[in-house]
Design a protein around this motif. Structure first.
Motif, PDB file in Angstrom:
ATOM      1  N   ASN A 109      78.942  -8.744  30.395  1.00 10.58           N
ATOM      2  CA  ASN A 109      79.917  -8.613  29.310  1.00 10.58           C
ATOM      3  C   ASN A 109      80.274  -7.143  29.085  1.00 10.58           C
ATOM      4  OD1 ASN A 109      81.310  -9.739  26.730  1.00 10.58           O
ATOM      5  ND2 ASN A 109      79.976  -8.107  25.964  1.00 10.58           N
ATOM      6  N   CYS A 118      82.894  -8.617  22.348  1.00 11.06           N
ATOM      7  CA  CYS A 118      83.152  -9.749  23.237  1.00 11.06           C
ATOM      8  C   CYS A 118      84.288  -9.389  24.188  1.00 11.06           C
ATOM      9  CB  CYS A 118      83.522 -10.982  22.418  1.00 11.06           C
ATOM     10  SG  CYS A 118      83.951 -12.427  23.437  1.00 11.06           S
ATOM     11  N   SER A 119      84.082  -9.623  25.459  1.00 14.15           N
ATOM     12  CA  SER A 119      85.102  -9.279  26.458  1.00 14.15           C
ATOM     13  C   SER A 119      86.206 -10.325  26.547  1.00 14.15           C
ATOM     14  CB  SER A 119      84.453  -9.106  27.829  1.00 14.15           C
ATOM     15  OG  SER A 119      83.743 -10.277  28.199  1.00 14.15           O
ATOM     16  N   CYS A 147      78.942 -14.668  21.714  1.00 18.32           N
ATOM     17  CA  CYS A 147      79.950 -14.252  20.738  1.00 18.32           C
ATOM     18  C   CYS A 147      79.905 -15.159  19.506  1.00 18.32           C
ATOM     19  CB  CYS A 147      81.335 -14.277  21.365  1.00 18.32           C
ATOM     20  SG  CYS A 147      82.639 -13.761  20.228  1.00 18.32           S
ATOM     21  N   ARG A 181      82.584  -5.833  31.809  1.00 19.47           N
ATOM     22  CA  ARG A 181      83.953  -6.318  31.643  1.00 19.47           C
ATOM     23  C   ARG A 181      84.686  -5.506  30.584  1.00 19.47           C
ATOM     24  NH1 ARG A 181      83.855 -12.819  31.174  1.00 19.47           N
ATOM     25  NH2 ARG A 181      86.050 -12.381  30.747  1.00 19.47           N
ATOM     26  N   LEU A 219      77.484 -15.032  27.922  1.00 15.77           N
ATOM     27  CA  LEU A 219      77.509 -14.244  29.155  1.00 15.77           C
ATOM     28  C   LEU A 219      76.218 -13.449  29.286  1.00 15.77           C
ATOM     29  CD1 LEU A 219      81.110 -12.700  29.022  1.00 15.77           C
ATOM     30  CD2 LEU A 219      80.318 -14.383  30.682  1.00 15.77           C
TER      31      LEU A 219
END
Length: 385
Positions: free
Chosen positions: A361, A330-331, A349, A364, A356
């Motif tokens: 994601n 997860c970003s 997530c 990022r 996203l």
């Protein structure tokens, strides 16, 4: 930095075209003779090989002095490249050395393979857009060439050798351009770029460059080739020959367009570019049967190379990062789990609940990692006073 510019030659007569083709044939036959001597006698250095074969290939293949020297240098360069490419993979079981298949016989050159020319046997006239070139039929002066305005501007900085190439009955000169390389500036963050097949490139800004059009084009050509190969008629073979490089040219054009967009975005926003290190991806990734053709046909390395050289010209730093778990992490909260990737297009997530686009994601995450690598001290980081 060194880049290349390609121009197309327009021979004024069939005699000039035949002379260029005959020159390539003679030079590559001479290269094969020199390669056999180099392999049999272990003469891989230029001076030693030149002493052994120079006079013989000049007499046997009717080459000029400088053409013979360039041909011998081409053979030595080919063996040096072979050695460099096989150096990492020349160990057998338990570290024992083994001879690779490519080293079991002399390097062979196609009759239409590229031939290097230097300024003694090739003269450029940029004002009139003509060249004067040595051939086995004598020196031909005033051969017109065509190229883009950008390539013509680059030719003013031409330095070193130029290669004569014959492709589908047409002749090209590929010139080496030596440009001053600006020092990479200190970036204000990084533009992360996630490369893929469904979406060729997705940036950390959320811009998605879809691969749908490219994949449709490739599928059309695969189906067309299959259909023509089944027919096995002369007209089908002619058609196959006429379209054989069309798909490759299309892919190269798309990679140039995408790379230019990425570099322009990074330059405009004073950022660097973060890319995944995708070396060996075809060996690491296991694809489904219906996806293998798409995986193995797209030129990830070419796109990365285009981004790098265009970024160098613009002074934009490029950082390669480890691609591991970029699609599962997860970003926002950095929670990493394979179930976060719901499907090809969606990332959810399991920890913080953010939703996203999966490629967004991933890009990022790449941007975060590139920034971390840069802060630790990237190899191309500019020096501060």
């Amino acid at each position: 930095m060194k880049i290349v510019a390609q121009v197309k030659l327009l021979p004024a007569s069939a005699h000039d075209a035949d002379a260029l083709a005959a020159t390539l044939r003679a030079c590559n036959r001479a290269a094969n003779a020199a390669s056999e001597a180099a392999f049999a006698k272990g003469l891989k250095r230029r001076n030693a090989l030149q002493d052994a074969v120079y006079h013989r290939i000049r007499a046997d293949f009717d080459l000029g002095a400088q053409a013979a020297v360039r041909t011998i240098k081409k053979v030595c360069d080919a063996y040096a490249t072979l050695k460099a490419n096989s150096k990492a993979g020349n160990l057998g079981p338990e570290g024992s050395k083994r001879r690779t298949r490519t080293e079991s016989k002399p390097i062979a050159f196609r009759e239409g393979a590229a031939q290097p020319y230097d300024d003694r046997i090739l003269t450029w006239n940029l004002d009139q857009q003509t060249v004067s070139i040595w051939t086995v039929a004598g020196r031909i002066k005033g051969i017109p060439f065509v190229c883009s305005p950008e390539a013509l501007k680059l030719l003013a900085s031409r330095k070193g050798e130029s290669d004569l190439v014959m492709r589908d009955g047409m002749f090209f000169l590929i010139a080496t351009i030596d440009l001053p390389e600006p020092a990479p500036r200190e970036p204000d963050g990084f533009l992360g770029v996630d490369l893929g097949i469904v979406n060729i490139a997705t940036t950390s800004d959320g811009q998605i460059m879809s691969g749908r059009q490219v994949n449709r084009y490739r599928k059309h050509h695969r189906d067309l080739r299959k259909k023509l190969q089944k027919k096995r008629t002369k007209s089908a073979m002619r058609r196959l020959k006429s379209i054989r490089r069309r798909e490759s040219r299309y892919a190269t054009q798309r990679n140039h367009i995408i790379a230019k967009k990425l570099v322009h975005t990074a330059e405009r926003t004073s950022r660097g570019i973060g890319l995944e290190d995708l070396s060996g991806i075809r060996q690491r990734v296991t694809a489904k049967k219906d996806q293998r053709a798409r995986l193995h046909s797209w030129a990830f390395a070419q796109l990365g190379a285009f981004v790098e050289y265009k970024a160098k010209r613009a002074g934009v730093p490029v950082v390669h990062v480890d691609p591991r778990n970029t699609s599962r992490q997860c970003s926002e909260c950095w929670h990493t789990h394979r179930s976060n990737r719901v499907d090809q297009a969606r990332f959810v997530c399991r920890s913080c609940g953010i939703v996203l686009h999966a490629d967004h994601n991933g890009s990022r995450n790449i941007a975060h990692r590139a920034d971390a690598v840069w802060q630790r001290g990237a190899v191309n980081r500019p020096r501060t006073a």
